[in-house]
Structure formats: C-alpha cells, structure tokens
Write an enzyme that holds these catalytic residues in place. Structure first.
Site, PDB file in Angstrom:
ATOM      1  N   ALA A  17       0.808  -1.227   0.000  1.00  0.00           N
ATOM      2  CA  ALA A  17       0.000   0.000   0.000  1.00  0.00           C
ATOM      3  C   ALA A  17       0.835   1.268   0.000  1.00  0.00           C
ATOM      4  O   ALA A  17       0.317   2.345  -0.258  1.00  0.00           O
ATOM      5  CB  ALA A  17      -0.928  -0.005   1.212  1.00  0.00           C
ATOM      6  N   ARG A  22       8.991   9.024  -1.637  1.00  0.00           N
ATOM      7  CA  ARG A  22      10.410   9.333  -1.874  1.00  0.00           C
ATOM      8  C   ARG A  22      10.902   8.860  -3.238  1.00  0.00           C
ATOM      9  O   ARG A  22      12.004   9.217  -3.659  1.00  0.00           O
ATOM     10  CB  ARG A  22      11.274   8.745  -0.749  1.00  0.00           C
ATOM     11  CG  ARG A  22      11.210   9.588   0.520  1.00  0.00           C
ATOM     12  CD  ARG A  22      11.932   8.931   1.662  1.00  0.00           C
ATOM     13  NE  ARG A  22      13.332   8.708   1.371  1.00  0.00           N
ATOM     14  CZ  ARG A  22      14.088   7.809   1.987  1.00  0.00           C
ATOM     15  NH1 ARG A  22      13.567   7.035   2.918  1.00  0.00           N
ATOM     16  NH2 ARG A  22      15.353   7.665   1.663  1.00  0.00           N
ATOM     17  N   LYS A  29       5.388   2.779  -5.883  1.00  0.00           N
ATOM     18  CA  LYS A  29       6.725   2.244  -5.598  1.00  0.00           C
ATOM     19  C   LYS A  29       6.884   0.777  -5.980  1.00  0.00           C
ATOM     20  O   LYS A  29       7.868   0.393  -6.611  1.00  0.00           O
ATOM     21  CB  LYS A  29       7.014   2.443  -4.106  1.00  0.00           C
ATOM     22  CG  LYS A  29       8.319   1.832  -3.662  1.00  0.00           C
ATOM     23  CD  LYS A  29       8.730   2.306  -2.302  1.00  0.00           C
ATOM     24  CE  LYS A  29       8.015   1.607  -1.191  1.00  0.00           C
ATOM     25  NZ  LYS A  29       8.589   1.943   0.122  1.00  0.00           N
ATOM     26  N   GLN A  82      -6.599  -1.183   1.631  1.00  0.00           N
ATOM     27  CA  GLN A  82      -6.522  -0.570   2.964  1.00  0.00           C
ATOM     28  C   GLN A  82      -6.908   0.891   2.787  1.00  0.00           C
ATOM     29  O   GLN A  82      -6.192   1.662   2.147  1.00  0.00           O
ATOM     30  CB  GLN A  82      -5.081  -0.696   3.508  1.00  0.00           C
ATOM     31  CG  GLN A  82      -4.943  -0.167   4.923  1.00  0.00           C
ATOM     32  CD  GLN A  82      -3.492   0.004   5.353  1.00  0.00           C
ATOM     33  OE1 GLN A  82      -2.574   0.014   4.532  1.00  0.00           O
ATOM     34  NE2 GLN A  82      -3.278   0.160   6.650  1.00  0.00           N
ATOM     35  N   ASN A 246      13.003   2.390  -0.627  1.00  0.00           N
ATOM     36  CA  ASN A 246      12.175   3.574  -0.369  1.00  0.00           C
ATOM     37  C   ASN A 246      12.425   4.676  -1.386  1.00  0.00           C
ATOM     38  O   ASN A 246      11.570   5.512  -1.616  1.00  0.00           O
ATOM     39  CB  ASN A 246      12.468   4.134   1.025  1.00  0.00           C
ATOM     40  CG  ASN A 246      12.142   3.122   2.109  1.00  0.00           C
ATOM     41  OD1 ASN A 246      11.093   2.506   2.080  1.00  0.00           O
ATOM     42  ND2 ASN A 246      13.060   2.927   3.034  1.00  0.00           N
ATOM     43  N   LYS A 353      13.600  -8.652 -35.372  1.00  0.00           N
ATOM     44  CA  LYS A 353      12.370  -8.548 -34.579  1.00  0.00           C
ATOM     45  C   LYS A 353      11.295  -9.446 -35.184  1.00  0.00           C
ATOM     46  O   LYS A 353      11.017  -9.349 -36.382  1.00  0.00           O
ATOM     47  CB  LYS A 353      11.855  -7.105 -34.566  1.00  0.00           C
ATOM     48  CG  LYS A 353      10.673  -6.940 -33.644  1.00  0.00           C
ATOM     49  CD  LYS A 353       9.550  -6.065 -34.123  1.00  0.00           C
ATOM     50  CE  LYS A 353       8.981  -6.341 -35.453  1.00  0.00           C
ATOM     51  NZ  LYS A 353       7.755  -5.584 -35.756  1.00  0.00           N
ATOM     52  N   TYR A 368      18.214  -5.074 -41.184  1.00  0.00           N
ATOM     53  CA  TYR A 368      17.008  -5.072 -40.361  1.00  0.00           C
ATOM     54  C   TYR A 368      16.087  -6.170 -40.846  1.00  0.00           C
ATOM     55  O   TYR A 368      15.625  -6.144 -41.990  1.00  0.00           O
ATOM     56  CB  TYR A 368      16.276  -3.720 -40.431  1.00  0.00           C
ATOM     57  CG  TYR A 368      14.945  -3.801 -39.710  1.00  0.00           C
ATOM     58  CD1 TYR A 368      14.905  -4.067 -38.346  1.00  0.00           C
ATOM     59  CD2 TYR A 368      13.741  -3.675 -40.391  1.00  0.00           C
ATOM     60  CE1 TYR A 368      13.693  -4.193 -37.675  1.00  0.00           C
ATOM     61  CE2 TYR A 368      12.516  -3.801 -39.727  1.00  0.00           C
ATOM     62  CZ  TYR A 368      12.514  -4.061 -38.368  1.00  0.00           C
ATOM     63  OH  TYR A 368      11.324  -4.193 -37.709  1.00  0.00           O
ATOM     64  N   ASN A 379      21.360 -16.643 -46.782  1.00  0.00           N
ATOM     65  CA  ASN A 379      22.351 -15.608 -46.506  1.00  0.00           C
ATOM     66  C   ASN A 379      21.717 -14.244 -46.760  1.00  0.00           C
ATOM     67  O   ASN A 379      21.212 -13.973 -47.849  1.00  0.00           O
ATOM     68  CB  ASN A 379      23.573 -15.788 -47.411  1.00  0.00           C
ATOM     69  CG  ASN A 379      24.685 -14.833 -46.999  1.00  0.00           C
ATOM     70  OD1 ASN A 379      25.471 -15.124 -46.104  1.00  0.00           O
ATOM     71  ND2 ASN A 379      24.723 -13.671 -47.625  1.00  0.00           N
TER      72      ASN A 379
END
Ligand code: UD1
Ligand code: CA
Length: 463
Positions: A17, A22, A29, A82, A246, A353, A368, A379
């Site tokens: 929670a 910071r 976080k 909470q 933190n 890709k 590419y 090849n």
C-alpha cells in the site's frame, strides 16, 4: 529458486500500500522494476515458490495498477484495499476475510497445528525461498511467531528485536519508541513476520496505537502473543537480503545485488562471462551450457539461450529464443519474437524482430529483419532491409531455404523469396520471387570508356 514444500497450508499477505513518495514517481513504488520485473512481482514469485496456498495483496485506495499487476503476476492472488494507512497491523487486517477463511480451512483439515500466515512487504524484493523455509521451520518447531531479523550496519529507523538470554524474542521496539539502551541493539526487524496462532485475528485486533507514531504496529503482535504463553523466535538472514526500497538509490542497490546473484548463478551453471559486472540479466533469462558472453550485454525479459552460444560485446537482447551454436554480435539487437535456429549467425549492427531464422542462416552485417521468417542456410547480405511497415500495418517477408539476398536490398513486404533464389545487390523487391530465380531490380550500367581521362584533361587546360 527451488520449490519448497509447505509443511502446513500457508497464507501469505503482501503489503503493497505504500505510496513511496520518496520515489518521486507517477508509478507506485512496488511497480518499479528490478531485473525487468516489478518488486511486487518478485515477492509474488517468492510466495508462489514457497508454496503458499493463499495469497492476499494489500494495496492503497486508487492503486488499480498495483491490483492489475498483482493478478497478472499471480492470478490466484486476492487483492484488498486498505482505506487509510493506519499502520502495518491495520494493513494486515485489511485482508481480514482471507485470514478468517485460511484459519477456518486449516481447522477443518483437523491438521492439529495452527494455520501458518506470513507477512511480507512488496518493496523488499531480494528475499530467498530458503529463508522463508527457515521461518516456517521455526513455526514447525513450536514458535507461534517467527520474525526475520538481520544485523544492521546502521540500525537507526528499524524496529529492534529484543531477546531474552535463551535467544527467544521478547518484543519488537520501533526506533521512535525505543529507549537509549534499546537503540544500541543492532538486531533489527526486516518486516517479515510469520505466525502460527490459533487465533491470529484475535491477536491482531488487540493491537493498539498508543505509540510515537500513533500507528497500529504489527510488531506489537509479539508481546501480545507472548502474554498468551506463545513462544516467539528470531530467524536471522543477511542484511542484503532484506533491503527495502524507499528511494531510487535503494532501487539501484537492489538491482546491483540482484544482478550479482544472477550472474553468479549463471556462471555456476556453465556460462562464461568475461566481465560479469557489465552483463545485465532479467529475472527470467535462461542459459544452456558453454555460453560465452563478452562485455556489455543487456538481457531484457524473455530471453532463452541454448548451448554453446557466443554473444559478443555490446548486444541488447529481449524476448528472443537463441538456439544451440548461435553467434550474435558484436553490436546486435534481438527484439521480441526473434527466434534463431541452431548455428545461426547474427553479426554487427543487425536488428532482428519477430523473425524466425532457420538453421545456419546468416545475417552478418548491418541489416534489419522485422516480421517474417528466414529458412535454413539462407544468406542475408550487408544492408538488407525487410521493409515491413507501410505507416499503418506490418507485413511479412518470407525467405526460403538457401536463398541469397544481395547486399543493400530492400524487400518490400508482403513478399516471398523462394528457396534457392538470388536477389541482386541493391534491388528493391516488391514482388515475390520464385524458387531458384535471380531477381534484379536496378538500371543497366552505362560505361563510357576513356571518359574520365578526357574529362581530367579538359579541366586541367581550363585552370
Ligand atoms: C517497519 C517495521 C519495523 C521494521 C521495518 C523494516 C512496523 C511497525 N515496523 O517499519 O519494525 O524494522 O518495517 O523495514 O511494522 N504499510 C501499509 N499500510 C500501512 C503502513 C505500512 O501497507 O498502513 C506497508 C508499507 O507500504 C511498507 C510496509 O508496510 O511496505 C512497512 O511500513 P513502514 O511504514 O515503512 O514501516 P517502518 O516504519 O519502515
Ligand atoms: Ca519502511
């Protein structure tokens, strides 16, 4: 991590929670990543690994992205909100219903032992499965509460573990509530607490908030349980393992520690790293044997590497399957969906890709390859490009076995190059090419014998 069999059904409650102010971030976080996976994801992987039969995740109001991440990482997780952050005991009680169900189920099992429940923080991503197993062992050995402690280099800010002469835990004293004498104690609370109490909810409900912070401290469960004749124990682990994040500097420390561990594990499994401190792995990077990795290589999530693979310096790999005997780099980039068959070579400044490459195919320089497939023994010349994108959609390039794509060719997808076909250098191929054909797309070369000499002579006379 190796799976550990639970000795009694285990409930894990993960506290996520914290707003993490910071971190100075728009992202909660616990969603910040270590080794390509959120800190919450690491903790959920841990509780899954130790065989928790129920998992509750406590989030703050409005943290829908944390909720989504929890059930993505662990579909069986139940998420609780909470409403107000009134302390760690209040956070655990936000998951009251799962505790009640767990307690009732273990009772129905006539297991004879109290239900086991472990509380972990989602911002503490480095804890190991065998450490959790040691906590469970302490419960199996008769403790009703077992707390994971560590010897702090600098204990300030942490809850101190106060122990009796026999080593039993008598209380946890928060830093702000501790006496000067208690502050000298360097054995600290990591935050991980395990319980085997017949009435855990009863103990949690008895926790008050008369302390320096006015919060409901989960740590007060120790004294309350002891007053009921319950034994509390400390299990000690290394400080590095319970590093809590933190702020971003601690995130970087967690990453460094995680990487050190993962590199050591890879090397122990038969991977050679010339400069391990420059190789970055993801939580799920998988290696075969006799893989050699040169300096400065980054593995994003989803990479599997076969046996006897050489990854040369300065490569970036993500979401790629790499077969046995493959050679990659230097300076190669494999993006998600790159699948390299055995003995494929992908050389310098080549990007692949969503392309499958068959055995022994080569793209050695400056290419590419995006969206499509390359057969075996093909090849791909220097500077070849799969033109896969028309500004709206992606199209496929399919290259057959043994095809030869000359240097600096553009293959405008969708297009298919048949097995054994040749593409002349510099061609812009917009139509599919039949097997064993030669396709050339360039103007006829015009040569004028003696032209250059005459030109030079003429220019020379003028000056
Ligand atoms: C807590 C422990 C302390 C321990 C330290 C280790 C208590 C009372 N103290 O102190 O003994 O040495 O952790 O880091 O438990 N949280 C909620 N809801 C709340 C309050 C906290 O979910 O209402 C979560 C936070 O997000 C965080 C964790 O619980 O992940 C710890 O809370 P925090 O307030 O940081 O406790 P500490 O004061 O650090
Ligand atoms: Ca804290």
């Amino acid at each position: 991590m190796t799976a550990v069999m639970p000795t009694s059904p285990l409930l894990a409650i993960v506290l996520g929670a914290g707003k993490g102010t910071r971190m100075k971030s728009a992202v909660p976080k616990v969603l910040h990543p270590v080794a390509g996976r959120s800190m919450l994801g690491h903790v959920l992987a841990l509780v899954e690994c130790v065989g928790a039969s129920r998992v509750g995740v406590v989030v703050g109001p409005g943290m829908d992205n944390v909720k989504t991440e929890a059930v993505t990482q662990l579909p069986a997780a139940e998420v609780f909100v909470q409403e107000h952050q009134l302390g760690t005991a209040d956070a655990v009680l936000a998951a009251r219903s799962i505790i009640a169900r767990h307690t009732a189920e273990v009772h129905l099992n006539r297991d004879g032992r109290p239900a086991q429940c472990i509380v972990l923080y989602a911002d503490t991503p480095l804890i190991q499965a065998d450490t959790i197993a040691r906590l469970q062992q302490a419960l199996n050995d008769g403790a009703g509460v077992a707390v994971l402690g560590f010897h702090a280099r600098d204990p300030s800010g942490y809850g101190r573990l106060l122990t009796a002469a026999d080593g039993a835990l008598t209380a946890i004293r928060e830093d702000k509530d501790a006496t000067l004498e208690e502050r000298q104690v360097t054995l600290c609370n990591s935050g991980v607490m395990a319980f085997a109490l017949p009435d855990l909810l009863g103990v949690l409900d008895r926790i008050g908030n008369t302390n320096a912070k006015g919060e409901y401290y989960l740590t007060d469960a120790v004294e309350i349980a002891r007053a009921q004749g319950v034994r509390a124990a400390v299990v000690v682990c290394a400080e590095d393992e319970v590093l809590g994040v933190n702020a971003r500097d601690q995130l970087a420390v967690a990453e460094r520690l995680w990487q050190q561990r993962a590199r050591a594990r890879a090397m122990a499994g038969g991977v050679t790293m010339i400069a391990p401190e420059t190789v970055f792995l993801s939580y799920d990077t998988a290696f075969g044997r006799d893989v050699t990795i040169e300096p400065n290589v980054f593995f994003g999530p989803g990479v599997t590497v076969g046996n006897s693979v050489l990854i040369r310096a300065n490569c970036h790999l993500e979401g790629a399957k790499i077969g046995d005997g493959v050679r990659i780099g230097p300076f190669a980039r494999l993006r998600p969906g790159a699948q390299l068959g055995p003995d494929v070579h992908v050389g310098n400044f080549v990007e692949v890709k969503a392309v499958t490459m068959g055995p022994r195919s080569k793209a050695n320089h400056l290419a590419y390859l995006g969206d499509g497939s390359v057969g075996a023994d093909a090849n791909i010349g220097a500077g070849a490009i799969f033109c896969n994108y028309d500004g709206f959609r992606k199209h496929k390039t399919v290259i057959g076995d043994g095809a030869f794509v000359g240097s600096n060719s553009s293959l405008v997808a969708p297009v298919e190059i048949g097995a054994g076909a040749y593409i002349g250098s510099g061609s812009v191929i917009t139509k599919s090419v039949a097997a064993d054909s030669l396709a050339l797309e360039r103007s006829t070369q015009d040569e004028r014998p003696g032209w250059a000499a005459k030109f030079r002579a003429m220019m020379g006379r003028r000056s």
